[in-house]
Design a protein around this motif. Structure first.
Motif, short mmCIF file in Angstrom:
data_model
loop_
_atom_site.label_atom_id
_atom_site.label_comp_id
_atom_site.label_asym_id
_atom_site.label_seq_id
_atom_site.Cartn_x
_atom_site.Cartn_y
_atom_site.Cartn_z
N ASN A 161 0.80 -1.22 0.00
CA ASN A 161 0.00 0.00 0.00
C ASN A 161 0.84 1.27 0.00
N GLU A 162 1.89 1.29 0.80
CA GLU A 162 2.68 2.52 0.95
C GLU A 162 3.53 2.82 -0.27
N HIS A 163 3.98 1.79 -0.96
CA HIS A 163 4.91 1.99 -2.08
C HIS A 163 4.29 1.64 -3.44
N VAL A 164 3.77 0.40 -3.59
CA VAL A 164 3.22 -0.01 -4.88
C VAL A 164 1.97 0.80 -5.22
N ASN A 165 1.16 1.11 -4.22
CA ASN A 165 -0.10 1.83 -4.42
C ASN A 165 0.03 3.33 -4.19
N LEU A 166 1.26 3.84 -4.11
CA LEU A 166 1.51 5.24 -3.80
C LEU A 166 0.83 6.16 -4.83
N GLY A 167 0.05 7.12 -4.31
CA GLY A 167 -0.63 8.08 -5.18
C GLY A 167 -1.81 7.52 -5.94
N GLN A 168 -2.30 6.36 -5.50
CA GLN A 168 -3.36 5.68 -6.24
C GLN A 168 -4.52 5.30 -5.34
N SER A 169 -5.62 4.97 -5.97
CA SER A 169 -6.79 4.38 -5.34
C SER A 169 -7.32 3.32 -6.29
N THR A 170 -8.00 2.33 -5.72
CA THR A 170 -8.67 1.37 -6.60
C THR A 170 -9.56 2.10 -7.60
N ASN A 171 -10.11 3.23 -7.18
CA ASN A 171 -11.12 3.91 -7.99
C ASN A 171 -10.56 4.61 -9.21
N ASP A 172 -9.25 4.74 -9.30
CA ASP A 172 -8.67 5.21 -10.56
C ASP A 172 -7.81 4.14 -11.22
N VAL A 173 -7.20 3.26 -10.42
CA VAL A 173 -6.39 2.17 -10.97
C VAL A 173 -7.27 1.16 -11.72
N TYR A 174 -8.33 0.72 -11.07
CA TYR A 174 -9.15 -0.36 -11.63
C TYR A 174 -9.86 0.05 -12.93
N PRO A 175 -10.55 1.21 -12.95
CA PRO A 175 -11.18 1.60 -14.23
C PRO A 175 -10.18 1.81 -15.35
N THR A 176 -9.02 2.38 -15.01
CA THR A 176 -8.00 2.58 -16.04
C THR A 176 -7.53 1.24 -16.59
N ALA A 177 -7.29 0.28 -15.69
CA ALA A 177 -6.84 -1.04 -16.12
C ALA A 177 -7.92 -1.74 -16.95
N LEU A 178 -9.17 -1.59 -16.56
CA LEU A 178 -10.26 -2.19 -17.34
C LEU A 178 -10.29 -1.64 -18.76
N LYS A 179 -10.10 -0.34 -18.88
CA LYS A 179 -10.12 0.26 -20.22
C LYS A 179 -8.95 -0.25 -21.07
N LEU A 180 -7.77 -0.31 -20.47
CA LEU A 180 -6.62 -0.81 -21.22
C LEU A 180 -6.84 -2.26 -21.63
N ALA A 181 -7.31 -3.08 -20.70
CA ALA A 181 -7.53 -4.49 -21.00
C ALA A 181 -8.59 -4.66 -22.08
N THR A 182 -9.62 -3.83 -22.04
CA THR A 182 -10.67 -3.91 -23.07
C THR A 182 -10.12 -3.53 -24.44
N ILE A 183 -9.22 -2.57 -24.49
CA ILE A 183 -8.58 -2.22 -25.76
C ILE A 183 -7.83 -3.43 -26.32
N TYR A 184 -7.02 -4.09 -25.47
CA TYR A 184 -6.26 -5.24 -25.93
C TYR A 184 -7.21 -6.34 -26.41
N ASN A 185 -8.27 -6.60 -25.65
CA ASN A 185 -9.20 -7.66 -26.02
C ASN A 185 -9.95 -7.33 -27.31
N CYS A 186 -10.36 -6.07 -27.45
CA CYS A 186 -11.08 -5.66 -28.66
C CYS A 186 -10.18 -5.73 -29.89
N ARG A 187 -8.92 -5.41 -29.73
CA ARG A 187 -7.99 -5.52 -30.86
C ARG A 187 -7.95 -6.96 -31.36
N ALA A 188 -7.92 -7.92 -30.44
CA ALA A 188 -7.90 -9.33 -30.84
C ALA A 188 -9.20 -9.71 -31.53
N LEU A 189 -10.32 -9.17 -31.04
CA LEU A 189 -11.61 -9.45 -31.67
C LEU A 189 -11.66 -8.85 -33.07
#
Length: 475
Positions: A130-158
Protein backbone atom coordinates in the motif's frame (compact mmCIF):
# COMPACT_ATOMS: atom_id res chain seq x y z
CA UNK A 1 3.61 -20.28 6.28
CA UNK A 2 4.11 -16.58 6.99
CA UNK A 3 1.90 -14.32 9.07
CA UNK A 4 0.39 -11.16 7.61
CA UNK A 5 -1.87 -8.60 9.24
CA UNK A 6 -4.72 -6.37 8.10
CA UNK A 7 -7.35 -4.33 9.94
CA UNK A 8 -9.27 -7.51 10.80
CA UNK A 9 -6.32 -9.25 12.43
CA UNK A 10 -3.63 -11.70 11.41
CA UNK A 11 -3.71 -14.66 9.01
CA UNK A 12 -1.29 -17.29 7.86
CA UNK A 13 -0.35 -17.13 4.19
CA UNK A 14 1.64 -19.81 2.28
CA UNK A 15 5.27 -18.72 2.38
CA UNK A 16 5.73 -19.29 -1.37
CA UNK A 17 2.70 -17.16 -2.32
CA UNK A 18 3.27 -13.77 -3.87
CA UNK A 19 -0.21 -12.71 -2.80
CA UNK A 20 -0.99 -11.77 0.79
CA UNK A 21 -3.70 -11.43 3.40
CA UNK A 22 -5.99 -9.18 1.36
CA UNK A 23 -6.02 -11.68 -1.50
CA UNK A 24 -6.63 -14.51 0.94
CA UNK A 25 -9.71 -12.86 2.38
CA UNK A 26 -11.03 -12.05 -1.09
CA UNK A 27 -10.68 -15.70 -2.14
CA UNK A 28 -12.68 -16.70 0.92
CA UNK A 29 -15.35 -14.07 0.37
CA UNK A 30 -15.96 -14.30 -3.39
CA UNK A 31 -16.47 -17.99 -4.06
CA UNK A 32 -18.56 -17.69 -7.20
CA UNK A 33 -16.35 -19.81 -9.46
CA UNK A 34 -15.80 -18.95 -13.09
CA UNK A 35 -12.96 -16.81 -14.34
CA UNK A 36 -10.25 -15.52 -12.03
CA UNK A 37 -8.30 -12.31 -12.46
CA UNK A 38 -5.32 -14.42 -13.51
CA UNK A 39 -7.41 -15.98 -16.30
CA UNK A 40 -7.78 -12.50 -17.81
CA UNK A 41 -4.23 -11.85 -19.05
CA UNK A 42 -5.15 -8.51 -20.54
CA UNK A 43 -6.27 -7.27 -17.13
CA UNK A 44 -3.12 -8.46 -15.35
CA UNK A 45 -1.01 -6.81 -18.06
CA UNK A 46 -2.98 -3.57 -17.71
CA UNK A 47 -2.75 -3.54 -13.91
CA UNK A 48 1.01 -4.04 -14.12
CA UNK A 49 1.29 -1.25 -16.71
CA UNK A 50 -0.58 1.16 -14.42
CA UNK A 51 1.59 0.24 -11.42
CA UNK A 52 4.77 0.56 -13.49
CA UNK A 53 3.77 4.01 -14.73
CA UNK A 54 2.89 5.09 -11.18
CA UNK A 55 6.23 3.91 -9.81
CA UNK A 56 8.14 5.76 -12.51
CA UNK A 57 6.15 8.93 -11.89
CA UNK A 58 6.64 8.73 -8.12
CA UNK A 59 10.40 8.23 -8.51
CA UNK A 60 10.64 11.23 -10.82
CA UNK A 61 8.62 13.35 -8.37
CA UNK A 62 10.95 12.34 -5.53
CA UNK A 63 8.22 10.48 -3.66
CA UNK A 64 9.67 6.98 -4.05
CA UNK A 65 13.26 5.89 -3.45
CA UNK A 66 14.82 5.03 -6.83
CA UNK A 67 16.09 1.64 -5.65
CA UNK A 68 12.61 0.61 -4.57
CA UNK A 69 11.02 2.12 -7.65
CA UNK A 70 13.35 0.17 -9.90
CA UNK A 71 12.44 -3.09 -8.18
CA UNK A 72 8.73 -2.33 -8.48
CA UNK A 73 9.11 -1.51 -12.17
CA UNK A 74 11.01 -4.76 -12.75
CA UNK A 75 8.28 -6.72 -10.98
CA UNK A 76 5.62 -5.04 -13.13
CA UNK A 77 7.55 -5.92 -16.26
CA UNK A 78 7.62 -9.56 -15.17
CA UNK A 79 3.83 -9.49 -14.93
CA UNK A 80 3.53 -7.85 -18.33
CA UNK A 81 5.61 -10.69 -19.75
CA UNK A 82 2.98 -13.12 -18.52
CA UNK A 83 4.72 -14.32 -15.38
CA UNK A 84 2.90 -15.03 -12.09
CA UNK A 85 -0.59 -15.15 -13.60
CA UNK A 86 -1.35 -17.98 -11.16
CA UNK A 87 -0.86 -15.50 -8.31
CA UNK A 88 -4.16 -13.77 -9.18
CA UNK A 89 -6.67 -16.33 -7.83
CA UNK A 90 -9.55 -13.97 -7.04
CA UNK A 91 -12.81 -14.25 -8.95
CA UNK A 92 -13.32 -11.50 -11.51
CA UNK A 93 -16.78 -11.04 -10.00
CA UNK A 94 -16.31 -9.53 -6.55
CA UNK A 95 -17.68 -6.96 -4.16
CA UNK A 96 -15.73 -3.84 -3.30
CA UNK A 97 -15.57 -2.10 -6.70
CA UNK A 98 -12.39 -3.96 -7.64
CA UNK A 99 -10.49 -3.22 -4.41
CA UNK A 100 -9.52 -6.88 -4.02
CA UNK A 101 -8.07 -6.98 -7.52
CA UNK A 102 -6.03 -3.86 -6.83
CA UNK A 103 -4.83 -5.26 -3.50
CA UNK A 104 -3.93 -8.54 -5.19
CA UNK A 105 -1.79 -6.67 -7.72
CA UNK A 106 -0.16 -4.59 -5.00
CA UNK A 107 0.78 -7.68 -3.00
CA UNK A 108 2.12 -9.67 -5.95
CA UNK A 109 4.20 -6.75 -7.21
CA UNK A 110 5.53 -5.93 -3.73
CA UNK A 111 6.58 -9.51 -3.04
CA UNK A 112 8.14 -9.97 -6.47
CA UNK A 113 10.04 -6.69 -5.99
CA UNK A 114 11.23 -7.88 -2.56
CA UNK A 115 12.40 -11.12 -4.15
CA UNK A 116 14.33 -9.20 -6.79
CA UNK A 117 16.04 -7.27 -3.98
CA UNK A 118 17.02 -10.51 -2.25
CA UNK A 119 14.47 -10.13 0.53
CA UNK A 120 11.85 -12.56 1.78
CA UNK A 121 8.22 -12.29 0.78
CA UNK A 122 6.17 -10.43 3.33
CA UNK A 123 8.97 -8.04 4.41
CA UNK A 124 6.68 -5.09 3.89
CA UNK A 125 8.80 -2.78 6.01
CA UNK A 126 11.02 -2.35 2.96
CA UNK A 127 8.42 -2.44 0.18
CA UNK A 128 4.79 -2.17 1.22
CA UNK A 129 1.89 -3.10 -1.10
CA UNK A 130 0.00 0.00 0.00
CA UNK A 131 2.68 2.52 0.95
CA UNK A 132 4.91 1.99 -2.08
CA UNK A 133 3.22 -0.01 -4.88
CA UNK A 134 -0.10 1.83 -4.42
CA UNK A 135 1.51 5.24 -3.80
CA UNK A 136 -0.63 8.08 -5.18
CA UNK A 137 -3.36 5.68 -6.24
CA UNK A 138 -6.79 4.38 -5.34
CA UNK A 139 -8.67 1.37 -6.60
CA UNK A 140 -11.12 3.91 -7.99
CA UNK A 141 -8.67 5.21 -10.56
CA UNK A 142 -6.39 2.17 -10.97
CA UNK A 143 -9.15 -0.36 -11.63
CA UNK A 144 -11.18 1.60 -14.23
CA UNK A 145 -8.00 2.58 -16.04
CA UNK A 146 -6.84 -1.04 -16.12
CA UNK A 147 -10.26 -2.19 -17.34
CA UNK A 148 -10.12 0.26 -20.22
CA UNK A 149 -6.62 -0.81 -21.22
CA UNK A 150 -7.53 -4.49 -21.00
CA UNK A 151 -10.67 -3.91 -23.07
CA UNK A 152 -8.58 -2.22 -25.76
CA UNK A 153 -6.26 -5.24 -25.93
CA UNK A 154 -9.20 -7.66 -26.02
CA UNK A 155 -11.08 -5.66 -28.66
CA UNK A 156 -7.99 -5.52 -30.86
CA UNK A 157 -7.90 -9.33 -30.84
CA UNK A 158 -11.61 -9.45 -31.67
CA UNK A 159 -11.18 -6.99 -34.55
CA UNK A 160 -8.34 -9.13 -35.95
CA UNK A 161 -10.60 -12.20 -35.80
CA UNK A 162 -13.44 -10.36 -37.52
CA UNK A 163 -11.04 -9.34 -40.28
CA UNK A 164 -10.09 -13.01 -40.75
CA UNK A 165 -13.78 -13.80 -41.21
CA UNK A 166 -14.23 -10.86 -43.58
CA UNK A 167 -11.38 -12.07 -45.80
CA UNK A 168 -12.72 -15.65 -45.79
CA UNK A 169 -16.11 -14.43 -47.01
CA UNK A 170 -14.48 -12.26 -49.66
CA UNK A 171 -12.62 -15.30 -51.00
CA UNK A 172 -15.86 -17.26 -51.18
CA UNK A 173 -17.55 -14.33 -52.92
CA UNK A 174 -14.97 -14.43 -55.70
CA UNK A 175 -15.24 -18.20 -55.95
CA UNK A 176 -19.04 -18.09 -56.22
CA UNK A 177 -19.49 -14.96 -58.35
CA UNK A 178 -20.46 -16.98 -61.44
CA UNK A 179 -23.17 -18.99 -59.69
CA UNK A 180 -26.71 -17.63 -60.08
CA UNK A 181 -29.31 -18.38 -57.43
CA UNK A 182 -32.63 -17.11 -56.16
CA UNK A 183 -32.56 -14.42 -53.51
CA UNK A 184 -35.28 -14.62 -50.91
CA UNK A 185 -37.23 -12.18 -48.79
CA UNK A 186 -39.44 -13.36 -45.93
CA UNK A 187 -38.37 -16.91 -46.87
CA UNK A 188 -40.12 -16.55 -50.25
CA UNK A 189 -38.56 -16.40 -53.71
CA UNK A 190 -37.60 -12.82 -54.54
CA UNK A 191 -35.23 -12.01 -57.40
CA UNK A 192 -32.09 -13.59 -58.83
CA UNK A 193 -28.63 -12.88 -57.47
CA UNK A 194 -25.31 -14.67 -57.37
CA UNK A 195 -24.04 -16.80 -54.54
CA UNK A 196 -21.00 -14.54 -54.63
CA UNK A 197 -23.16 -11.53 -53.83
CA UNK A 198 -24.60 -13.39 -50.84
CA UNK A 199 -21.16 -14.08 -49.38
CA UNK A 200 -19.91 -10.61 -50.25
CA UNK A 201 -22.74 -9.17 -48.19
CA UNK A 202 -21.43 -11.17 -45.21
CA UNK A 203 -17.99 -9.63 -45.68
CA UNK A 204 -19.34 -6.10 -46.01
CA UNK A 205 -21.60 -6.27 -42.98
CA UNK A 206 -18.80 -7.54 -40.72
CA UNK A 207 -16.50 -4.87 -42.16
CA UNK A 208 -18.95 -2.32 -40.82
CA UNK A 209 -18.68 -3.87 -37.37
CA UNK A 210 -14.91 -3.64 -37.51
CA UNK A 211 -15.36 0.09 -38.05
CA UNK A 212 -17.91 0.45 -35.22
CA UNK A 213 -15.72 -1.47 -32.77
CA UNK A 214 -12.71 0.61 -33.72
CA UNK A 215 -14.69 3.78 -33.12
CA UNK A 216 -15.87 2.54 -29.72
CA UNK A 217 -12.32 1.59 -28.75
CA UNK A 218 -11.23 5.17 -29.30
CA UNK A 219 -13.29 6.25 -26.28
CA UNK A 220 -11.43 3.79 -24.05
CA UNK A 221 -8.28 5.89 -24.26
CA UNK A 222 -9.66 8.51 -21.87
CA UNK A 223 -8.61 7.55 -18.32
CA UNK A 224 -9.07 8.83 -14.78
CA UNK A 225 -5.65 7.85 -13.40
CA UNK A 226 -4.68 10.46 -10.82
CA UNK A 227 -8.26 10.85 -9.61
CA UNK A 228 -7.66 8.70 -6.50
CA UNK A 229 -10.80 8.14 -4.41
CA UNK A 230 -13.53 10.23 -6.06
CA UNK A 231 -11.78 12.38 -8.65
CA UNK A 232 -10.36 15.17 -6.49
CA UNK A 233 -6.81 13.82 -6.69
CA UNK A 234 -6.52 13.66 -2.89
CA UNK A 235 -3.07 12.59 -1.62
CA UNK A 236 -1.30 13.06 -4.94
CA UNK A 237 1.44 15.44 -6.03
CA UNK A 238 0.09 18.35 -8.12
CA UNK A 239 2.07 17.12 -11.12
CA UNK A 240 1.27 13.45 -10.64
CA UNK A 241 -1.80 13.08 -12.91
CA UNK A 242 -0.11 14.61 -15.94
CA UNK A 243 3.14 12.73 -15.34
CA UNK A 244 1.59 9.31 -14.73
CA UNK A 245 -0.43 9.69 -17.94
CA UNK A 246 2.78 10.33 -19.83
CA UNK A 247 4.47 7.35 -18.22
CA UNK A 248 1.49 5.08 -18.95
CA UNK A 249 1.54 6.13 -22.58
CA UNK A 250 5.23 5.22 -22.75
CA UNK A 251 4.69 1.87 -21.07
CA UNK A 252 1.71 0.78 -23.18
CA UNK A 253 2.27 2.61 -26.44
CA UNK A 254 -1.37 3.73 -26.29
CA UNK A 255 -2.32 7.40 -26.79
CA UNK A 256 -4.12 7.78 -23.46
CA UNK A 257 -5.57 11.09 -22.31
CA UNK A 258 -6.57 12.27 -18.86
CA UNK A 259 -10.27 13.03 -18.53
CA UNK A 260 -10.98 16.78 -18.28
CA UNK A 261 -13.26 16.11 -15.29
CA UNK A 262 -11.94 13.37 -13.03
CA UNK A 263 -14.95 13.44 -10.71
CA UNK A 264 -17.25 12.63 -13.62
CA UNK A 265 -14.84 10.10 -15.08
CA UNK A 266 -14.56 8.19 -11.79
CA UNK A 267 -18.29 7.52 -11.59
CA UNK A 268 -19.12 7.04 -15.28
CA UNK A 269 -19.21 3.61 -16.94
CA UNK A 270 -20.78 4.77 -20.20
CA UNK A 271 -17.80 3.75 -22.31
CA UNK A 272 -18.27 0.11 -21.34
CA UNK A 273 -21.94 0.34 -22.35
CA UNK A 274 -20.80 1.71 -25.72
CA UNK A 275 -18.23 -1.03 -26.28
CA UNK A 276 -20.66 -3.73 -25.15
CA UNK A 277 -23.20 -2.45 -27.67
CA UNK A 278 -20.62 -2.64 -30.46
CA UNK A 279 -19.67 -6.19 -29.45
CA UNK A 280 -23.34 -7.15 -29.28
CA UNK A 281 -23.93 -5.69 -32.74
CA UNK A 282 -21.12 -7.82 -34.20
CA UNK A 283 -22.45 -10.88 -32.38
CA UNK A 284 -25.96 -10.34 -33.73
CA UNK A 285 -24.66 -9.98 -37.28
CA UNK A 286 -22.55 -13.14 -36.97
CA UNK A 287 -25.50 -15.03 -35.52
CA UNK A 288 -27.71 -13.94 -38.43
CA UNK A 289 -25.04 -15.08 -40.90
CA UNK A 290 -24.73 -18.40 -39.07
CA UNK A 291 -28.48 -18.90 -39.23
CA UNK A 292 -28.36 -18.18 -42.97
CA UNK A 293 -25.62 -20.78 -43.41
CA UNK A 294 -27.67 -23.35 -41.52
CA UNK A 295 -30.72 -22.62 -43.67
CA UNK A 296 -28.86 -22.61 -46.99
CA UNK A 297 -27.21 -25.93 -46.13
CA UNK A 298 -30.36 -27.54 -44.73
CA UNK A 299 -31.17 -31.00 -46.03
CA UNK A 300 -29.17 -32.55 -47.53
CA UNK A 301 -32.14 -33.93 -49.49
CA UNK A 302 -35.26 -32.35 -48.00
CA UNK A 303 -34.02 -28.80 -47.41
CA UNK A 304 -32.50 -25.92 -49.38
CA UNK A 305 -29.22 -27.80 -49.90
CA UNK A 306 -27.74 -24.90 -51.87
CA UNK A 307 -24.39 -25.06 -50.11
CA UNK A 308 -22.47 -27.72 -48.21
CA UNK A 309 -20.84 -26.95 -44.87
CA UNK A 310 -17.74 -28.96 -43.99
CA UNK A 311 -18.65 -32.06 -42.00
CA UNK A 312 -17.06 -31.70 -38.57
CA UNK A 313 -18.46 -34.58 -36.51
CA UNK A 314 -21.20 -37.18 -36.30
CA UNK A 315 -24.54 -35.49 -35.71
CA UNK A 316 -26.59 -38.10 -33.94
CA UNK A 317 -26.33 -41.05 -31.58
CA UNK A 318 -29.37 -42.69 -33.20
CA UNK A 319 -29.50 -41.47 -36.82
CA UNK A 320 -26.57 -42.92 -38.80
CA UNK A 321 -24.98 -40.59 -41.32
CA UNK A 322 -26.54 -37.41 -39.93
CA UNK A 323 -24.23 -34.38 -39.85
CA UNK A 324 -25.25 -31.16 -38.12
CA UNK A 325 -24.14 -27.52 -38.64
CA UNK A 326 -22.33 -27.49 -35.29
CA UNK A 327 -20.01 -24.57 -36.00
CA UNK A 328 -22.75 -22.05 -36.90
CA UNK A 329 -24.70 -23.34 -33.89
CA UNK A 330 -21.70 -22.50 -31.70
CA UNK A 331 -21.70 -18.94 -33.01
CA UNK A 332 -25.45 -18.62 -32.41
CA UNK A 333 -25.03 -19.63 -28.77
CA UNK A 334 -22.12 -17.25 -28.17
CA UNK A 335 -24.26 -14.47 -29.60
CA UNK A 336 -27.09 -15.36 -27.22
CA UNK A 337 -24.63 -15.19 -24.34
CA UNK A 338 -23.36 -11.77 -25.42
CA UNK A 339 -26.87 -10.36 -25.76
CA UNK A 340 -27.58 -11.39 -22.19
CA UNK A 341 -24.25 -10.00 -21.00
CA UNK A 342 -25.07 -6.67 -22.61
CA UNK A 343 -28.15 -6.44 -20.38
CA UNK A 344 -25.95 -7.19 -17.35
CA UNK A 345 -23.49 -4.47 -18.34
CA UNK A 346 -26.28 -1.97 -18.88
CA UNK A 347 -27.81 -2.68 -15.48
CA UNK A 348 -24.43 -2.51 -13.75
CA UNK A 349 -23.56 0.81 -15.39
CA UNK A 350 -26.89 2.27 -14.34
CA UNK A 351 -26.55 1.02 -10.76
CA UNK A 352 -23.56 3.19 -9.90
CA UNK A 353 -24.33 5.60 -7.09
CA UNK A 354 -22.99 9.08 -6.43
CA UNK A 355 -19.20 9.30 -6.95
CA UNK A 356 -18.42 5.64 -7.76
CA UNK A 357 -19.75 2.61 -9.56
CA UNK A 358 -19.24 -0.43 -7.34
CA UNK A 359 -20.27 -2.86 -10.06
CA UNK A 360 -17.37 -2.59 -12.48
CA UNK A 361 -16.22 -6.15 -11.68
CA UNK A 362 -19.34 -7.68 -13.25
CA UNK A 363 -18.93 -5.31 -16.20
CA UNK A 364 -15.37 -6.54 -16.62
CA UNK A 365 -16.28 -10.22 -16.28
CA UNK A 366 -19.20 -9.96 -18.70
CA UNK A 367 -17.34 -7.88 -21.27
CA UNK A 368 -14.10 -9.89 -21.20
CA UNK A 369 -15.94 -13.19 -21.44
CA UNK A 370 -18.11 -12.06 -24.33
CA UNK A 371 -15.23 -10.59 -26.32
CA UNK A 372 -13.06 -13.67 -25.86
CA UNK A 373 -15.86 -16.11 -26.68
CA UNK A 374 -16.79 -14.15 -29.80
CA UNK A 375 -13.16 -13.94 -30.89
CA UNK A 376 -12.75 -17.69 -30.56
CA UNK A 377 -16.11 -18.42 -32.19
CA UNK A 378 -15.55 -16.23 -35.23
CA UNK A 379 -12.11 -17.74 -35.85
CA UNK A 380 -13.65 -21.20 -35.58
CA UNK A 381 -16.39 -20.19 -38.02
CA UNK A 382 -13.83 -18.81 -40.48
CA UNK A 383 -11.31 -21.62 -40.36
CA UNK A 384 -13.48 -24.71 -39.92
CA UNK A 385 -16.61 -23.66 -41.79
CA UNK A 386 -16.41 -20.73 -44.25
CA UNK A 387 -13.16 -21.82 -45.86
CA UNK A 388 -14.58 -25.28 -46.66
CA UNK A 389 -18.03 -24.34 -47.98
CA UNK A 390 -18.91 -25.68 -51.42
CA UNK A 391 -21.85 -24.87 -53.69
CA UNK A 392 -24.42 -27.33 -55.03
CA UNK A 393 -24.61 -25.75 -58.47
CA UNK A 394 -27.11 -28.22 -59.87
CA UNK A 395 -29.49 -27.56 -56.99
CA UNK A 396 -29.08 -23.81 -57.40
CA UNK A 397 -29.79 -24.07 -61.14
CA UNK A 398 -32.86 -26.19 -60.45
CA UNK A 399 -34.17 -23.69 -57.90
CA UNK A 400 -33.65 -20.90 -60.41
CA UNK A 401 -35.40 -22.76 -63.19
CA UNK A 402 -38.42 -23.61 -61.06
CA UNK A 403 -38.75 -20.25 -59.32
CA UNK A 404 -41.36 -17.75 -60.46
CA UNK A 405 -39.12 -15.04 -59.01
CA UNK A 406 -37.20 -15.02 -62.26
CA UNK A 407 -40.07 -13.19 -63.91
CA UNK A 408 -39.13 -10.04 -61.97
CA UNK A 409 -35.89 -9.81 -63.95
CA UNK A 410 -37.92 -9.89 -67.16
CA UNK A 411 -40.71 -7.54 -66.07
CA UNK A 412 -39.07 -4.35 -67.49
CA UNK A 413 -39.51 -5.97 -70.93
CA UNK A 414 -42.80 -7.80 -70.40
CA UNK A 415 -44.61 -5.31 -68.20
CA UNK A 416 -46.01 -5.90 -64.73
CA UNK A 417 -49.40 -7.25 -65.89
CA UNK A 418 -48.04 -9.76 -68.38
CA UNK A 419 -45.29 -10.79 -65.95
CA UNK A 420 -47.99 -11.55 -63.38
CA UNK A 421 -49.79 -13.74 -65.88
CA UNK A 422 -46.58 -15.63 -66.64
CA UNK A 423 -45.89 -16.08 -62.90
CA UNK A 424 -49.39 -17.40 -62.24
CA UNK A 425 -49.18 -19.88 -65.13
CA UNK A 426 -45.73 -21.05 -64.02
CA UNK A 427 -47.00 -21.60 -60.50
CA UNK A 428 -50.11 -23.44 -61.72
CA UNK A 429 -48.47 -25.69 -64.33
CA UNK A 430 -44.99 -26.07 -62.91
CA UNK A 431 -43.53 -24.90 -66.23
CA UNK A 432 -40.41 -22.78 -65.79
CA UNK A 433 -40.81 -19.05 -66.45
CA UNK A 434 -38.15 -19.05 -69.16
CA UNK A 435 -39.89 -21.90 -71.00
CA UNK A 436 -43.20 -20.02 -70.99
CA UNK A 437 -41.52 -16.89 -72.34
CA UNK A 438 -39.91 -18.91 -75.11
CA UNK A 439 -43.11 -20.83 -75.91
CA UNK A 440 -45.12 -17.61 -76.26
CA UNK A 441 -42.24 -15.85 -78.08
CA UNK A 442 -42.54 -12.84 -75.78
CA UNK A 443 -38.88 -11.81 -76.08
CA UNK A 444 -36.24 -11.96 -78.75
CA UNK A 445 -34.14 -15.10 -78.08
CA UNK A 446 -30.89 -13.11 -78.12
CA UNK A 447 -32.27 -10.57 -75.65
CA UNK A 448 -33.52 -13.35 -73.39
CA UNK A 449 -30.12 -15.04 -73.47
CA UNK A 450 -28.49 -11.71 -72.58
CA UNK A 451 -30.87 -11.12 -69.67
CA UNK A 452 -30.12 -14.58 -68.23
CA UNK A 453 -26.36 -14.04 -68.06
CA UNK A 454 -25.09 -14.10 -64.44
CA UNK A 455 -23.73 -10.54 -64.40
CA UNK A 456 -26.97 -9.18 -65.88
CA UNK A 457 -29.47 -11.21 -63.93
CA UNK A 458 -27.73 -10.30 -60.67
CA UNK A 459 -28.11 -6.59 -61.34
CA UNK A 460 -24.70 -5.78 -62.75
CA UNK A 461 -25.58 -5.43 -66.43
CA UNK A 462 -26.95 -2.53 -68.47
CA UNK A 463 -30.18 -2.54 -70.44
CA UNK A 464 -29.52 -3.16 -74.15
CA UNK A 465 -29.58 0.07 -76.14
CA UNK A 466 -32.20 -1.36 -78.51
CA UNK A 467 -34.76 -1.14 -75.71
CA UNK A 468 -36.31 2.30 -76.05
CA UNK A 469 -38.77 2.01 -73.15
CA UNK A 470 -38.81 -0.21 -70.08
CA UNK A 471 -42.27 -1.47 -70.96
CA UNK A 472 -43.32 -2.70 -74.44
CA UNK A 473 -46.77 -2.06 -75.84
CA UNK A 474 -49.50 -4.48 -74.77
CA UNK A 475 -49.24 -7.86 -76.46
Amino acid sequence: MRVEADLLGTREVPSEAYWGVHTLRACENFRVGGETVGAAPGLVFALAAVKEAAAEANVELGLLEPRLGKAIVAACQDLRRGQLADQFPISLIQGGAGTSTNMNANEVIANRALELLGESKGCYGLISPNEHVNLGQSTNDVYPTALKLATIYNCRALVAALEVFQRACERKALEFDHIVKMGRTQLQDAVPMTLGQEFRSFAVTIGEDVERLTEAMGHLHEINLGATAIGTGLNTHPLYAALVREKLENVTGLPVTTSPDLVEATQDCGVFVLVSAAVKRAAIKLSKISSDLRLLSSGPRAGFAEINLPARQAGSSIMPGKVNPVIPELVNQVAFEIMGADVTISLAAEAGQLQLNAFEPIIAASLFRGIEHLRAAVLTLSETCIDGITANERTLEDHMARSIGLVTALSPYLGYHLSGEIAAEALLTGTPVVDLVRQRQLLDPNLLEHLLQPHVIAGGGQLPSVVQTPFPREL
